[in-house]
Each structure stands twice: as C-alpha cells, then as structure tokens.
Design a protein around this motif. Structure first.
Motif, PDB file in Angstrom:
ATOM      1  N   GLY A 225       0.939  -1.198  -0.024  1.00  0.00           N
ATOM      2  CA  GLY A 225      -0.067   0.052  -0.166  1.00  0.00           C
ATOM      3  C   GLY A 225       0.712   1.323  -0.017  1.00  0.00           C
ATOM      4  O   GLY A 225       0.227   2.492  -0.051  1.00  0.00           O
TER       5      GLY A 225
ATOM      6  N   PRO B  80       2.434   4.559  -4.742  1.00  0.00           N
ATOM      7  CA  PRO B  80       1.424   4.842  -5.684  1.00  0.00           C
ATOM      8  C   PRO B  80       1.409   4.409  -7.131  1.00  0.00           C
ATOM      9  O   PRO B  80       0.563   4.719  -7.987  1.00  0.00           O
ATOM     10  CB  PRO B  80       1.226   6.264  -5.650  1.00  0.00           C
ATOM     11  CG  PRO B  80       2.638   6.647  -5.605  1.00  0.00           C
ATOM     12  CD  PRO B  80       3.316   5.513  -4.438  1.00  0.00           C
TER      13      PRO B  80
ATOM     14  N   ASP C  66      -3.918  -1.152 -10.106  1.00  0.00           N
ATOM     15  CA  ASP C  66      -4.823  -1.603  -9.319  1.00  0.00           C
ATOM     16  C   ASP C  66      -4.718  -3.011  -9.409  1.00  0.00           C
ATOM     17  O   ASP C  66      -5.214  -3.974  -8.339  1.00  0.00           O
ATOM     18  CB  ASP C  66      -6.340  -1.064  -9.430  1.00  0.00           C
ATOM     19  CG  ASP C  66      -6.263   0.534  -8.971  1.00  0.00           C
ATOM     20  OD1 ASP C  66      -5.320   0.776  -8.139  1.00  0.00           O
ATOM     21  OD2 ASP C  66      -7.151   1.231  -9.169  1.00  0.00           O
TER      22      ASP C  66
ATOM     23  N   ASN D 202      -2.517  -4.533  -7.147  1.00  0.00           N
ATOM     24  CA  ASN D 202      -2.459  -4.106  -5.725  1.00  0.00           C
ATOM     25  C   ASN D 202      -3.233  -4.920  -4.962  1.00  0.00           C
ATOM     26  O   ASN D 202      -4.470  -4.557  -4.444  1.00  0.00           O
ATOM     27  CB  ASN D 202      -2.810  -2.611  -5.807  1.00  0.00           C
ATOM     28  CG  ASN D 202      -2.187  -2.060  -4.540  1.00  0.00           C
ATOM     29  OD1 ASN D 202      -2.072  -2.612  -3.472  1.00  0.00           O
ATOM     30  ND2 ASN D 202      -2.333  -0.570  -4.672  1.00  0.00           N
TER      31      ASN D 202
ATOM     32  N   LYS E 127      -4.341  -3.429  -1.687  1.00  0.00           N
ATOM     33  CA  LYS E 127      -5.398  -2.321  -1.715  1.00  0.00           C
ATOM     34  C   LYS E 127      -6.813  -2.894  -2.131  1.00  0.00           C
ATOM     35  O   LYS E 127      -7.953  -2.370  -1.662  1.00  0.00           O
ATOM     36  CB  LYS E 127      -5.084  -1.395  -2.864  1.00  0.00           C
ATOM     37  CG  LYS E 127      -6.214  -0.434  -3.359  1.00  0.00           C
ATOM     38  CD  LYS E 127      -5.876   0.599  -4.541  1.00  0.00           C
ATOM     39  CE  LYS E 127      -6.905   1.642  -4.838  1.00  0.00           C
ATOM     40  NZ  LYS E 127      -6.081   2.484  -5.842  1.00  0.00           N
ATOM     41  N   ASN E 128      -6.966  -4.047  -2.934  1.00  0.00           N
ATOM     42  CA  ASN E 128      -8.157  -4.881  -3.164  1.00  0.00           C
ATOM     43  C   ASN E 128      -8.786  -5.745  -2.395  1.00  0.00           C
ATOM     44  O   ASN E 128      -9.498  -6.470  -2.347  1.00  0.00           O
ATOM     45  CB  ASN E 128      -7.957  -5.467  -4.540  1.00  0.00           C
ATOM     46  CG  ASN E 128      -7.816  -4.333  -5.828  1.00  0.00           C
ATOM     47  OD1 ASN E 128      -8.163  -3.395  -5.545  1.00  0.00           O
ATOM     48  ND2 ASN E 128      -7.119  -4.802  -6.720  1.00  0.00           N
TER      49      ASN E 128
ATOM     50  N   PRO F 267     -11.278  -4.598  -6.557  1.00  0.00           N
ATOM     51  CA  PRO F 267     -11.811  -4.381  -5.426  1.00  0.00           C
ATOM     52  C   PRO F 267     -13.100  -5.150  -5.164  1.00  0.00           C
ATOM     53  O   PRO F 267     -13.816  -5.438  -6.178  1.00  0.00           O
ATOM     54  CB  PRO F 267     -11.864  -2.684  -5.461  1.00  0.00           C
ATOM     55  CG  PRO F 267     -12.111  -2.405  -6.845  1.00  0.00           C
ATOM     56  CD  PRO F 267     -11.159  -3.332  -7.532  1.00  0.00           C
TER      57      PRO F 267
END
Length: 469
Positions: free
Chosen positions: A144, A147, A151, A154, A157-158, A426
């Motif tokens: 995390g 940047p 996605d 990541n 993040k998900n 996500p």
C-alpha cells in the motif's frame, strides 16, 4: 580464614599439569570451568556469611547455565550435519522453511563476507536453481505504500486478507544472493537508462523495480513518471525519472517483440509480422540496459491456433504451428539485437517465462487460484518446462550479442500462492463467475525477487561481462 588457608594449601599442592593444547575437548573445557567456579564458590563462602544452602543453590544454577551454553555453542561450531534434520525431525514444510531461515540468520550475523567474496560465489552459482525460504524481514516496500502499482497488481488495496506470501525469499542452492539495496543499485544506474520491453509481466517487474528504488528516497517527489501518469495499462510507453541519480527506468509495451499490424480496410484483419521487429525499437536501442520478455500472448487462442494470423512479407499463412511462428519471431528479434545493439554500451537481458497457475480451466474458462495460501514444495508437482523457453535458449545460443538470461521459470512455478486471483479488483467490482488472474503477481510479491536477481546479476556484470548463459 581457616577455610581460605585450606583452599590455599589445596591450590598449592594441586598436581602440576602441562599447558592446555589449542584443540581443547569440550569435556576438558567444561571440567576447567567447573573447577574455576568451585574455587570462586569456596572463596565467597569463606569471605561472606552466606548460608551454605543458598550458596550451593546459586552455584548449581550458574553451573547449569554455563554447561547449557557450552553444549549449545559446541553443537553449533563443531557439527557438520544438516541443521534442519537435527532440529526438525518430522517437521512440516512450513517448519522446515522456518528452520532454514534461522540457520541463514546465524550465518549472516557471524560470517560477514566482503563484496568480492559474494560476487565470486555468485559467479560460480546458478542463482535460478533454489527454493523459497521463510524470511521475516520487511518487504522492500510496504504493501500500500507505492502509488505506482496498477490496481490489478495491488492485492493489498483490493482487500487480500492474508500476507504469508510476502514472507518468502528466494534462496539459490549453494550460494547467498545479496539483499536488494536500492541505494547501491541506483548508484549502479547513475546517469543510465534501463528499459523493459515486453508484455504485462514485464510491466509487473517494471513497477516492482520502480517502487523498490523509490523506497530509497526520503523525498518521494524526486521519483516521477515524466507524463505524470499513475496508471500504466493504456499507453505503449512510460518513463520514470530518478532525479538525484539522473537515471530513468522505462517500459515499452511489446507483447510479441515483433510487429502486430491491422488492415483497416474491408477485412479489418490483424496479423503478426514474424519478420518485422516493433517499429518503435529505435527508441530504446541505445539504452544502457534492456530487459526483454515475451511468452504469455503466444498461448492465447488466436496465436495458438495460428489460422490466417502469422505473416511474412506479403504472405499470410493459412495455418502455422505456434512453435514455428515463435521461433521465427525470436530469430527476427535476435537478428535485430545483433545488428543494432552496441555491446560496448548496452547490456541485454531476457527474462524467461513466468509460470501461471490456473486450476480447473484456463483464464477464460473458469480457471482458478483463489484460496491458495502455500507454495508448491514438491518438485514433482511442478509443470513441465515451457516449450517456449527451450526455443529461446536455442536462439540465444546462436547470437553474437551476450544475453543475460534471467531464467525465472522454475522459481515462479513454486508460487501458486502469490497471484492476485480475485483480488485484481476491489470487492465492489467483483461478480459471480468473474475471471481470476493467476498469471500476474501481487505487488509487493514475486517480481521483487526477480529484481533482486537482476540486482545480483548487475553486480556480477559490473565486474565482468559473462558469455551467453
């Protein structure tokens, strides 16, 4: 004083013994230690008004601690047996990996080799033949924290809940690779341009390296993509600059390395020109380091069936076996490298095929890796060596240009636990029956180890350029 006089008399009349040899046995060492402590004990009793019972209990405790330390020290320094089998017995795979990690930490703390020794070991070692071991060190960059991770890579993040896949480190058989040192690698890259050319697995590796090097900067604004983008799937070219070191790390999207062309006329047909390198190749041919790859797009249905897709000159093959098409494409790439790369300036790397782990189908037919939490530990469960890599190795062997072959195929085949699976999206974007990603890798994750091997190889090549490997 009577006790002290008796002690003095006993010491004076103690038989004289010859000097101790250098190779003192463990039994003799323990005996000498016990004798010394006994003398100290008697001296303390004679000088102080302590209870004999208390003194005896205290001495017994000290002797037990001393004998335990000596025994453990002797077993570490004199044993030539496998420390895993000695300490584990019937361990599970996880316990055995933990034992390996413990042994490695002991060696790292007690035997610090110089850089020339490490490089000498690496030069004579196959760093791509090894195993994954448990390592409790922090990842090169924290989940995390970067940047610049797409996605789809990541997993943190998900919402991926487990993190055990981050605690494994690649350990070659017979040598120790240096830990990734971002500042040292940046010094190696000072004033240089490193370029990744290939498919999304090379983008996986490129983003990993950018994030790992970015971690060396206190002021993170000194690392930036020249166009200001933070998403890297749509365009064909991206470039990160590292201001303090005046170097750049770029990515060119080229899934086949040769040119795919589209007929915008009535047929609207796409073909793959097996005899033509990508038309933007001139934009990176003068880079200092180039890391090529190709592979996964050659397994897609259109490519694998080979009907009316492969082209040479004006001829489009009605059908051409994918193995023959791949060989032609790689030879086109190899001829371009031999003709256009100045080996006095540019080092060429080729990263091998990264293993996928679809179970129960392919990527578009229900294949899954969701729920995998442990790597493969039994070599008999690994997939056969990819046909593409056999062809690649034969083509590299014919080239005049030295090519550093990053053969990461086997090391990735173990890691069925480290793909994004459903966590490439996500939770609020997932749907029943959705595709899973069992080809790419979570970041942080496995590509960080590829870059650690790239770093190790650069250390070797910094001293001497090897022949084709």
């Amino acid at each position: 004083m009577a006790s002290f006089k008796n002690l003095s008399s006993t010491f004076t009349h103690f038989p004289r013994i010859p000097p101790f040899p250098l190779s003192l046995s463990r039994t003799n060492a323990i005996f000498i230690l016990l004798l010394t402590l006994s003398l100290v004990f008697l001296l303390l009793v004679s000088l102080a008004d302590h209870s004999p019972a208390l003194a005896a209990a205290t001495l017994a405790s000290r002797l037990f601690s001393a004998s335990t330390y000596l025994s453990s020290f002797s077993s570490i320094t004199s044993s030539n047996t496998n420390p895993i089998s000695n300490s584990c017995g019937n361990c599970t795979d996880g316990a055995a990996l933990s034992a390996v990690t413990t042994v490695e930490k002991t060696h790292r703390n007690s035997r610090k080799k110089g850089s020339s020794d490490v490089i000498g070991d690496l030069s004579s070692c196959d760093i791509f033949n090894g195993t994954w071991v448990v390592d409790d060190s922090d990842p090169v960059y924290k989940p995390g924290s970067c940047p610049f991770i797409d996605d789809a890579f990541n997993c943190f993040k998900n919402g991926r809940p487990d993190s055990e896949y981050l605690s494994l480190r690649w350990k070659p058989h017979g040598c120790q690779i240096p830990r990734f040192n971002g500042r040292k690698m940046l010094r190696l890259l000072r004033g240089k341009r490193l370029v990744f050319v290939g498919d999304s697995l090379n983008r996986n590796m490129w983003e990993s390296l950018v994030c790992a090097l970015r971690e060396s900067f206190e002021d993170k604004s000194k690392v930036y993509e020249v166009s200001g983008r933070h998403e890297f799937k749509t365009q064909g070219f991206y470039s990160f600059r590292f201001r303090d070191y005046k170097c750049s790390i770029d990515f060119f999207k080229s899934p086949f390395l040769v040119q795919e062309v589209s007929d915008l006329g009535r047929s609207r047909r796409e073909t793959l020109r097996l005899d033509m390198i990508e038309d933007f190749s001139s934009k990176y041919q003068n880079a200092d380091i180039i890391v090529f790859n190709t592979g996964h797009w050659w397994t897609h249905e259109k490519t694998y069936t080979g009907k009316n897709y492969f082209q040479e000159g004006d001829h489009v093959y009605n059908r051409l076996e994918v193995t023959k098409a791949f060989t032609k494409a790689l030879r086109t790439w190899a001829q371009w490298v031999d003709a256009n790369i100045d080996t006095n300036r540019t080092r060429v790397f080729f990263r091998g095929y990264s293993a996928s782990h679809f179970s129960g189908g392919q990527w578009n037919s229900g294949g899954s890796c969701h729920g995998e939490r442990n790597p493969i530990t039994n070599d008999t469960h690994l997939a056969p060596y990819p046909w593409m890599m056999n062809i690649l190795e034969s083509v590299i062997a014919e080239m005049r240009t030295p090519v550093f072959y990053l053969n990461i195929t086997k090391m990735t085949d173990y890691r069925k636990d480290a793909h994004p699976s459903i966590f490439y999206q996500p939770e609020n974007q997932r749907s029943p029956g959705m595709f899973e990603d069992c080809s790419h890798w979570c970041l942080p994750g496995v590509p960080d180890s590829w870059n650690e091997l790239l770093y190790a190889t650069l250390l070797i090549s910094h001293h001497d350029r090897p022949r084709n490997r």
